[in-house]
Design a protein around this motif. Structure first.
Motif, short mmCIF file in Angstrom:
data_model
loop_
_atom_site.label_atom_id
_atom_site.label_comp_id
_atom_site.label_asym_id
_atom_site.label_seq_id
_atom_site.Cartn_x
_atom_site.Cartn_y
_atom_site.Cartn_z
N ALA A 84 -8.53 -49.79 -21.35
CA ALA A 84 -9.42 -50.38 -20.34
C ALA A 84 -8.96 -49.93 -18.98
CB ALA A 84 -9.38 -51.91 -20.44
N LYS A 134 -8.86 -57.03 -19.58
CA LYS A 134 -8.58 -55.69 -20.08
C LYS A 134 -7.94 -55.72 -21.47
CE LYS A 134 -8.36 -53.20 -15.69
NZ LYS A 134 -7.54 -52.32 -14.82
N THR A 167 -10.71 -56.34 -23.82
CA THR A 167 -11.53 -55.12 -23.89
C THR A 167 -10.92 -54.11 -24.85
OG1 THR A 167 -12.32 -55.41 -21.62
CG2 THR A 167 -12.44 -53.20 -22.53
#
Length: 479
Positions: free
Chosen positions: A463, A446, A449
């Protein structure tokens, strides 16, 4: 209706008082319209881009030329699209004030949003949510929809219609056509908001951040009593027990609007439904049922206990499409338009076998993601997560884009699909989505991301959805 009559009085008849103050601007727009029709006739995307750049040089202060350039850049997955959309939005706001059109406090939604594919409604959802959450100046959204218009799904439109000013009268539609051409929102690509004009999936991420901040329910709509009653009766006819729970499955295949396996350019998001049989068995082993959604052009499924091949069933109809999407435990899906439907009703989804990473940013914390990975043709190496998540790869829109980049697609295996389905069964225990704390690897995913998300226009993103646990363990080294 009072607003519609007001606009009719202004633009109807031989003398257009409203346009008198900016008749020159309208004349220029009509000339630009002719050039844009020429642009639309150009098939080659690079040639079209050069034509659009020329339009911007010729009409630097008109928003439509800038919008066409942004669309061309988007089709080519060119990173310049993000700055171009910000430029379009700024010029559009200035143009609205300069011409006086801002006084009308109107905007238009293209009819293709409701007469095209299921997925187009997603753009209207984003508009409605952004308006409700105070993320944009909420002008009155008009939809010019003749009585003869063939809606994509009439039952679904019933939920959107109360949020729109729908005009069906032919005379009024003709009176509003000029304004429609000037004020139609670019919803198929971007969503103008108060703090910019982000790509659609990035706008969805922004609205989800705000929804969580405001502690609002995830569902935009609630299933109507009428649709629920009809759906429950239909389930009884199919022989489902009164306490049955079910999962919907939709795997995109060639067949939509004349697409075939021979002429498709969408293999990057098409899938093989037979790869999902183990996923179906995971659901039925847990005591659930599976409804395979779609239309009769799809590959028939083999006969399986507690699996209903709804795509080929006589019970298939518009309202049943919506009932099943709004009442299932969760959806297993690939890159189809229908996969947005359960989300309108707050139902979680497992997005599988889909390589366009930018769509991840539209997912929510109760969804689950299983990507279709990519390999490099020359070396056979898998892309790293950073390469996969970042533009231009994360925004490719055609088989050609992947080929030109020297990449080929790696379909999800039946075992990967089974594992992610089992994980979603755990996350929706007792038929209610629950949040499972992220482990260290999931947190790393995450974090990366969100870092890569800055490459889509420079704005922070969050995320939300976890990546498939099984997939992440298998490819953790790519982080």
């Amino acid at each position: 209706m009072e607003l519609i009559q007001k606009v009719k009085r202004r633009i109807g008849g031989q003398v257009l008082e409203f346009f008198r103050r900016h008749g020159l601007e309208i004349h220029k727009t009509q000339g630009l319209d002719l050039q844009m029709r020429k642009l639309q006739a150009i098939k080659n995307h690079e040639t079209r881009l050069r034509f659009a750049e020329k339009l911007v040089r010729q009409h630097p202060e008109h928003p439509q030329s800038h919008l066409e350039l942004a669309k061309c850049l988007h089709h080519l997955s060119d990173n310049r699209q993000f700055k171009q959309m910000e430029r379009y939005d700024r010029i559009f706001q200035e143009w609205m004030v300069r011409t006086g059109i801002a006084e009308l406090d109107m905007e238009f939604i293209s009819p293709v949003m409701v007469v095209g594919s299921f997925g187009n409604h997603y753009a209207i959802e984003g508009l409605i949510r952004a308006n409700q959450y105070g993320l944009r100046h909420a002008r009155k959204p008009f939809l010019l929809l003749p009585e003869s218009a063939q809606l994509c799904n009439r039952a679904l439109f019933e939920y959107f219609e109360p949020h729109l000013h729908v005009v069906r009268d032919g005379e009024t539609i003709q009176a509003l056509k000029q304004l429609e051409s000037l004020l139609t929102l670019p919803l198929g690509w971007f969503l103008p908001m108060d703090d910019g004009c982000p790509f659609l999936d990035l706008a969805a991420n922004r609205t989800e951040v705000e929804r969580e901040k405001l502690k609002l329910e995830p569902a935009l709509f609630r299933l109507s009593d009428r649709h629920r009653e009809m759906g429950v009766q239909a389930l009884k006819q199919l022989g489902l027990p009164g306490d049955a729970w079910y999962v919907t499955l939709h795997v995109r295949e060639p067949g939509y609007h004349g697409e075939t396996r021979e002429n498709t350019t969408e293999n990057w998001r098409n899938g093989n439904p037979l790869n999902y049989l183990k996923a179906c068995e995971a659901v039925t082993r847990a005591g659930g049922w599976v409804f395979r959604m779609g239309d009769p052009s799809m590959t028939p499924l083999p006969s399986m206990s507690q699996v209903v091949d709804y795509a080929h069933h006589e019970i298939r109809c518009d309202w049943m499409d919506i009932f099943l999407g709004a009442s299932c435990r969760f959806l297993i899906t690939s890159g189809s338009g229908w996969h947005r439907v359960p989300g309108y009703f707050g139902i979680p989804s497992v997005l599988t076998d889909y390589p366009g990473f930018v769509a991840y940013y539209s997912m929510r914390s109760y969804d689950l993601y299983l990507p279709r990975w990519l390999k490099k043709l020359q070396t056979g190496e898998l892309l790293s997560f950073r390469e996969y998540m970042s533009p231009p790869v994360g925004m490719f829109l055609s088989d050609k884009s992947y080929r030109d980049a020297g990449l080929y697609l790696v379909e999800n295996t039946p075992e990967e699909l089974e594992a992610v389905t089992q994980e979603m069964l755990e996350r929706t225990d007792d038929n209610h989505p629950s949040t499972i704390p992220d482990n260290d690897t999931q947190r790393r995913f995450k974090a990366l991301t969100e870092t890569c998300g800055l490459n889509y226009g420079g704005r922070p993103v969050k995320a939300f959805a976890p990546l498939s646990r099984d997939f992440l363990e298998k490819y953790a080294e790519l982080l």
